[in-house]
Motif scaffolding. Sequence first.
Motif, PDB file in Angstrom:
ATOM      1  N   THR A  90       0.863  -1.171   0.000  1.00 42.94           N
ATOM      2  CA  THR A  90       0.000   0.000   0.000  1.00 42.94           C
ATOM      3  C   THR A  90       0.898   1.218   0.000  1.00 42.94           C
ATOM      4  N   VAL A  91       0.640   2.171  -0.922  1.00 43.34           N
ATOM      5  CA  VAL A  91       1.518   3.328  -1.083  1.00 43.34           C
ATOM      6  C   VAL A  91       0.732   4.608  -0.823  1.00 43.34           C
ATOM      7  N   PHE A  92       1.334   5.509  -0.064  1.00 40.21           N
ATOM      8  CA  PHE A  92       0.770   6.835   0.179  1.00 40.21           C
ATOM      9  C   PHE A  92       1.768   7.870  -0.335  1.00 40.21           C
ATOM     10  N   ASN A  93       1.379   8.634  -1.352  1.00 41.15           N
ATOM     11  CA  ASN A  93       2.259   9.700  -1.822  1.00 41.15           C
ATOM     12  C   ASN A  93       2.016  10.973  -1.009  1.00 41.15           C
ATOM     13  N   GLU A  94       2.707  12.023  -1.354  1.00 42.57           N
ATOM     14  CA  GLU A  94       2.629  13.266  -0.587  1.00 42.57           C
ATOM     15  C   GLU A  94       1.204  13.811  -0.514  1.00 42.57           C
ATOM     16  N   PHE A  95       0.461  13.698  -1.626  1.00 36.80           N
ATOM     17  CA  PHE A  95      -0.891  14.235  -1.655  1.00 36.80           C
ATOM     18  C   PHE A  95      -1.842  13.388  -0.815  1.00 36.80           C
ATOM     19  N   ALA A  96      -1.671  12.060  -0.852  1.00 36.18           N
ATOM     20  CA  ALA A  96      -2.518  11.170  -0.050  1.00 36.18           C
ATOM     21  C   ALA A  96      -2.261  11.372   1.437  1.00 36.18           C
ATOM     22  N   ILE A  97      -1.007  11.599   1.804  1.00 38.23           N
ATOM     23  CA  ILE A  97      -0.654  11.821   3.206  1.00 38.23           C
ATOM     24  C   ILE A  97      -1.327  13.087   3.728  1.00 38.23           C
ATOM     25  N   GLU A  98      -1.296  14.143   2.932  1.00 37.53           N
ATOM     26  CA  GLU A  98      -1.908  15.401   3.352  1.00 37.53           C
ATOM     27  C   GLU A  98      -3.431  15.310   3.349  1.00 37.53           C
ATOM     28  N   ASP A  99      -3.993  14.647   2.335  1.00 33.54           N
ATOM     29  CA  ASP A  99      -5.446  14.540   2.217  1.00 33.54           C
ATOM     30  C   ASP A  99      -6.043  13.738   3.369  1.00 33.54           C
ATOM     31  N   ARG A 100      -5.352  12.682   3.803  1.00 29.87           N
ATOM     32  CA  ARG A 100      -5.847  11.822   4.884  1.00 29.87           C
ATOM     33  C   ARG A 100      -5.358  12.268   6.261  1.00 29.87           C
ATOM     34  N   LYS A 101      -4.564  13.355   6.286  1.00 31.51           N
ATOM     35  CA  LYS A 101      -4.009  13.869   7.549  1.00 31.51           C
ATOM     36  C   LYS A 101      -3.243  12.785   8.297  1.00 31.51           C
ATOM     37  N   ILE A 102      -2.379  12.094   7.583  1.00 30.08           N
ATOM     38  CA  ILE A 102      -1.552  11.055   8.200  1.00 30.08           C
ATOM     39  C   ILE A 102      -0.391  11.720   8.922  1.00 30.08           C
ATOM     40  N   ALA A 160      10.423  -1.012  19.341  1.00 33.50           N
ATOM     41  CA  ALA A 160       8.963  -0.859  19.386  1.00 33.50           C
ATOM     42  C   ALA A 160       8.546   0.603  19.542  1.00 33.50           C
ATOM     43  N   GLY A 161       9.403   1.429  20.156  1.00 25.72           N
ATOM     44  CA  GLY A 161       9.077   2.840  20.307  1.00 25.72           C
ATOM     45  C   GLY A 161       9.011   3.579  18.997  1.00 25.72           C
ATOM     46  N   GLY A 162       9.599   3.010  17.944  1.00 23.94           N
ATOM     47  CA  GLY A 162       9.574   3.652  16.641  1.00 23.94           C
ATOM     48  C   GLY A 162       8.193   3.740  16.040  1.00 23.94           C
ATOM     49  N   PHE A 163       7.260   2.886  16.515  1.00 26.12           N
ATOM     50  CA  PHE A 163       5.905   2.893  15.982  1.00 26.12           C
ATOM     51  C   PHE A 163       5.054   3.986  16.607  1.00 26.12           C
ATOM     52  N   ASN A 164       5.672   4.806  17.457  1.00 25.05           N
ATOM     53  CA  ASN A 164       4.982   5.962  18.026  1.00 25.05           C
ATOM     54  C   ASN A 164       5.541   7.257  17.434  1.00 25.05           C
ATOM     55  N   LEU A 165       6.188   7.141  16.269  1.00 27.42           N
ATOM     56  CA  LEU A 165       6.810   8.291  15.633  1.00 27.42           C
ATOM     57  C   LEU A 165       5.776   9.299  15.138  1.00 27.42           C
ATOM     58  N   THR A 166       6.147  10.577  15.181  1.00 25.10           N
ATOM     59  CA  THR A 166       5.364  11.631  14.539  1.00 25.10           C
ATOM     60  C   THR A 166       5.903  11.810  13.128  1.00 25.10           C
ATOM     61  N   LEU A 167       5.030  11.819  12.153  1.00 22.76           N
ATOM     62  CA  LEU A 167       5.444  11.909  10.756  1.00 22.76           C
ATOM     63  C   LEU A 167       5.285  13.338  10.252  1.00 22.76           C
ATOM     64  N   MET A 168       6.394  13.927   9.837  1.00 18.74           N
ATOM     65  CA  MET A 168       6.380  15.263   9.247  1.00 18.74           C
ATOM     66  C   MET A 168       7.408  15.309   8.125  1.00 18.74           C
ATOM     67  N   GLY A 169       7.121  16.101   7.097  1.00 21.16           N
ATOM     68  CA  GLY A 169       8.052  16.220   5.981  1.00 21.16           C
ATOM     69  C   GLY A 169       8.244  14.916   5.239  1.00 21.16           C
ATOM     70  N   ILE A 170       7.137  14.177   5.030  1.00 18.28           N
ATOM     71  CA  ILE A 170       7.213  12.863   4.392  1.00 18.28           C
ATOM     72  C   ILE A 170       6.810  12.966   2.921  1.00 18.28           C
ATOM     73  N   GLU A 171       7.615  12.379   2.064  1.00 20.46           N
ATOM     74  CA  GLU A 171       7.315  12.358   0.628  1.00 20.46           C
ATOM     75  C   GLU A 171       6.475  11.152   0.238  1.00 20.46           C
ATOM     76  N   ARG A 172       6.763   9.995   0.862  1.00 19.36           N
ATOM     77  CA  ARG A 172       6.053   8.773   0.473  1.00 19.36           C
ATOM     78  C   ARG A 172       6.168   7.734   1.589  1.00 19.36           C
ATOM     79  N   ILE A 173       5.111   6.938   1.750  1.00 25.16           N
ATOM     80  CA  ILE A 173       5.108   5.816   2.691  1.00 25.16           C
ATOM     81  C   ILE A 173       4.716   4.563   1.925  1.00 25.16           C
ATOM     82  N   GLU A 174       5.526   3.515   2.041  1.00 28.90           N
ATOM     83  CA  GLU A 174       5.259   2.246   1.372  1.00 28.90           C
ATOM     84  C   GLU A 174       5.134   1.157   2.433  1.00 28.90           C
TER      85      GLU A 174
END
Length: 266
Positions: free
Chosen positions: A103-115, A168-182
Amino acid sequence: MQEALDAYSKATGTTIVCSNELIKGKNSPGAQNTSAGDALQQILQGTGLTFEMADNNTAILKEKKSTEKSELQQNRMKTNLEEVTVTAQKREENVQEVPISMTVFNEFAIEDRKIESIQDVASYTSNLALIPKGAITYLPSIRGISSTIGTSSQATSIIIDGIPVSNAGGFNLTLMGIERIEVLKGPQGTLYGKDTEAGVINIITKQPDNETRGKAGVEFGEDSKKKYTFSASGPIVEDKLFLGVSAKHYLLFDSRRYTKSGKPYQ
């Protein structure tokens, strides 16, 4: 239209089969100095009609709406389907050519879904779940596969710009300045090594370049929620040295834990 068809039928000996309603109100440009088959095509040009030969001497006229509709649908598909580039196999490829379930989220999908976190990613990804493991840690599960609670290893790893985050603490990361999530589903040990038996969450951050960019945001909500975000990037030395920064400040007043005067419950 009728006169042109009659002239064609008389000149070639071809019987034209059609209903009066089909050709009613249509005008034909006619045909000159061409073969019999091409002449009929010229006569029908611009009328929205085509023909089919039942035998050597009989032509049946019909509408060609279905063909036009099919061509229109194909053009819309070509327009709407953008090529999505991923680096799931550590090289840039079209997502449709990568033999991995993802499942891929590009920059626009991340912003649109407020990820804004890995938990948000899980909310929009099938077969991915985050099981609370403590106050600030989560146990990831892809397709029902996860590590045992109490172990330090994970069945799913987070990879940020090629660097693994297995804690395991990495799964509590705050995501900012992300171009893509795969989100890669299934064993990925060949390319990504250990702790990837269930899959990988591959995060690619935005890389600063010669263009100066900036973004700021403010949000307010119930329970005195306040959120401030800021990001900026640009060149320090053009074509050589770049800088990108992101920051977030988040406040939330839990009214259930305090009295009306603002003092905590004893």
